[in-house]
Design an enzyme around this catalytic site. Structure first.
Site, mmCIF file in Angstrom:
data_model
loop_
_atom_site.group_PDB
_atom_site.id
_atom_site.type_symbol
_atom_site.label_atom_id
_atom_site.label_comp_id
_atom_site.label_asym_id
_atom_site.label_seq_id
_atom_site.Cartn_x
_atom_site.Cartn_y
_atom_site.Cartn_z
ATOM 1 N N ASN A 10 -2.242 -7.772 -11.361
ATOM 2 C CA ASN A 10 -1.947 -6.946 -10.189
ATOM 3 C C ASN A 10 -1.600 -7.870 -9.020
ATOM 4 O OD1 ASN A 10 -1.889 -5.151 -8.059
ATOM 5 N ND2 ASN A 10 -4.064 -4.631 -8.150
ATOM 6 N N LYS A 12 -0.619 -7.025 -6.171
ATOM 7 C CA LYS A 12 -0.962 -6.388 -4.887
ATOM 8 C C LYS A 12 0.210 -6.502 -3.903
ATOM 9 C CE LYS A 12 -5.818 -6.939 -5.890
ATOM 10 N NZ LYS A 12 -7.196 -7.095 -5.386
ATOM 11 N N HIS A 96 -6.724 2.458 -7.923
ATOM 12 C CA HIS A 96 -7.303 1.159 -7.560
ATOM 13 C C HIS A 96 -8.247 1.342 -6.374
ATOM 14 C CE1 HIS A 96 -7.722 -2.996 -6.243
ATOM 15 N NE2 HIS A 96 -7.344 -3.336 -7.463
ATOM 16 N N GLU A 98 -8.788 -0.276 -3.800
ATOM 17 C CA GLU A 98 -8.209 -0.479 -2.467
ATOM 18 C C GLU A 98 -7.573 0.810 -1.965
ATOM 19 O OE1 GLU A 98 -7.675 -5.186 -3.402
ATOM 20 O OE2 GLU A 98 -5.924 -3.901 -3.577
ATOM 21 N N GLU A 166 -13.592 -2.052 -12.342
ATOM 22 C CA GLU A 166 -13.536 -3.067 -11.301
ATOM 23 C C GLU A 166 -14.624 -2.821 -10.270
ATOM 24 O OE1 GLU A 166 -9.414 -4.982 -10.906
ATOM 25 O OE2 GLU A 166 -9.285 -3.083 -9.869
ATOM 26 N N GLY A 172 -11.800 -9.796 -5.180
ATOM 27 C CA GLY A 172 -11.353 -10.707 -4.133
ATOM 28 C C GLY A 172 -12.470 -11.374 -3.350
ATOM 29 N N SER A 212 -12.389 -10.708 -9.560
ATOM 30 C CA SER A 212 -12.485 -12.170 -9.480
ATOM 31 C C SER A 212 -12.461 -12.860 -10.846
ATOM 32 C CB SER A 212 -13.728 -12.587 -8.678
ATOM 33 O OG SER A 212 -13.633 -12.102 -7.349
#
Length: 253
Positions: A10, A12, A96, A98, A166, A172, A212
């Site tokens: 991904n 992003k 996702h 985010e 996730e 991250g 990560s």
């Protein structure tokens, strides 16, 4: 037939045309296990999908990072599933964290998106995962079960779905769920699917880990029985993505 290892990258909201071409060149030159061992999908931003698709080696595939919940129309700034199909993009990432957090996408909305994308013929990487507060409160399983339930309620065929677990606290942040933590959630999730969808789907659906993942921890994670691959963020923009793809051989052995 075992579950084929799956590695998604991904990208992003990153990249320029030059940078993207450079990443593709690195991928194209890489020596990696064959398609019978690992399925590789990379997900550039919308604007770079055509260039990546045109340059990328044929054994790797391309995913969009999102798509709209129904047919296109008066939805400024959105990209429909039909457009992705028209461009020949086979995969899409949906739900996702985010987007769930920054854009307030609800479980139901994500479930609707997954169902609509599948109905248009796309394959879906559907993301689920808990926040740090939820993990510390001991509600990890309740949260991921609720997220999965919203998807399961809208679809009947899981053949074209990959579930990506996730943990939000690991995305991250450099914090990684330990291999044992990842395995625990994946195994519980498979149990939930067995009870609430079917034993057949539970044994065949791929549950991949994201958060990560890097060249240093991928082999240990890949060795876990219920970890069927990875959804990689930052490391997918770097050469170590190749090492992560190669971790598929841990499963084979």
């Amino acid at each position: 037939m075992g579950r084929k290892f799956f590695v998604g990258g991904n990208w992003k909201c990153n990249g320029t045309t030059e940078e993207v071409k450079k990443i593709v060149t690195t991928l194209n030159e890489a020596q990696v296990p064959g398609e019978d061992i690992v399925e590789v999908v990379v997900s550039p931003p919308f604007v770079f999908l055509p260039v990546v698709k045109s340059l990328l080696r044929s054994d790797f595939h391309v995913a969009a990072q999102n798509c709209w919940v129904r047919k296109g129309g008066a939805f400024t700034g959105e990209v429909s599933a039909e457009m992705l199909v028209n461009l020949g993009i086979p995969w899409v990432i949906l739900g996702h964290s985010e987007r769930r957090q920054l854009l307030n996408e609800s479980n139901e909305f994500v479930g609707d998106k997954v169902a609509y994308a599948l109905a248009q013929g796309l394959k879906v990487i559907a993301c689920i995962g808990e926040t740090l507060e939820q993990r510390e409160a001991g509600s990890t399983m309740a949260v991921v079960a609720e997220q999965t339930k919203a998807i399961a309620a809208k679809i009947s065929n899981w053949d074209n779905v990959v579930l990506a677990y996730e943990p939000v606290w690991a995305i991250g942040t450099g914090k990684v769920a330990t291999p044992a933590q990842a395995q625990e959630v994946h195994a519980e999730l498979r149990k939930w699917i067995e009870s609430n969808v079917s034993a057949e789907v539970a044994s065949s659906v791929r549950i991949i880990y994201g958060g990560s993942v890097n060249g240093g921890n991928c082999n240990e994670l890949a060795a876990k029985g219920d970890v069927d691959g990875f959804l990689v963020g930052g490391a997918s923009l770097k050469p170590e993505f190749i090492d992560i793809i190669k971790s598929a051989t841990v499963k084979k052995n």
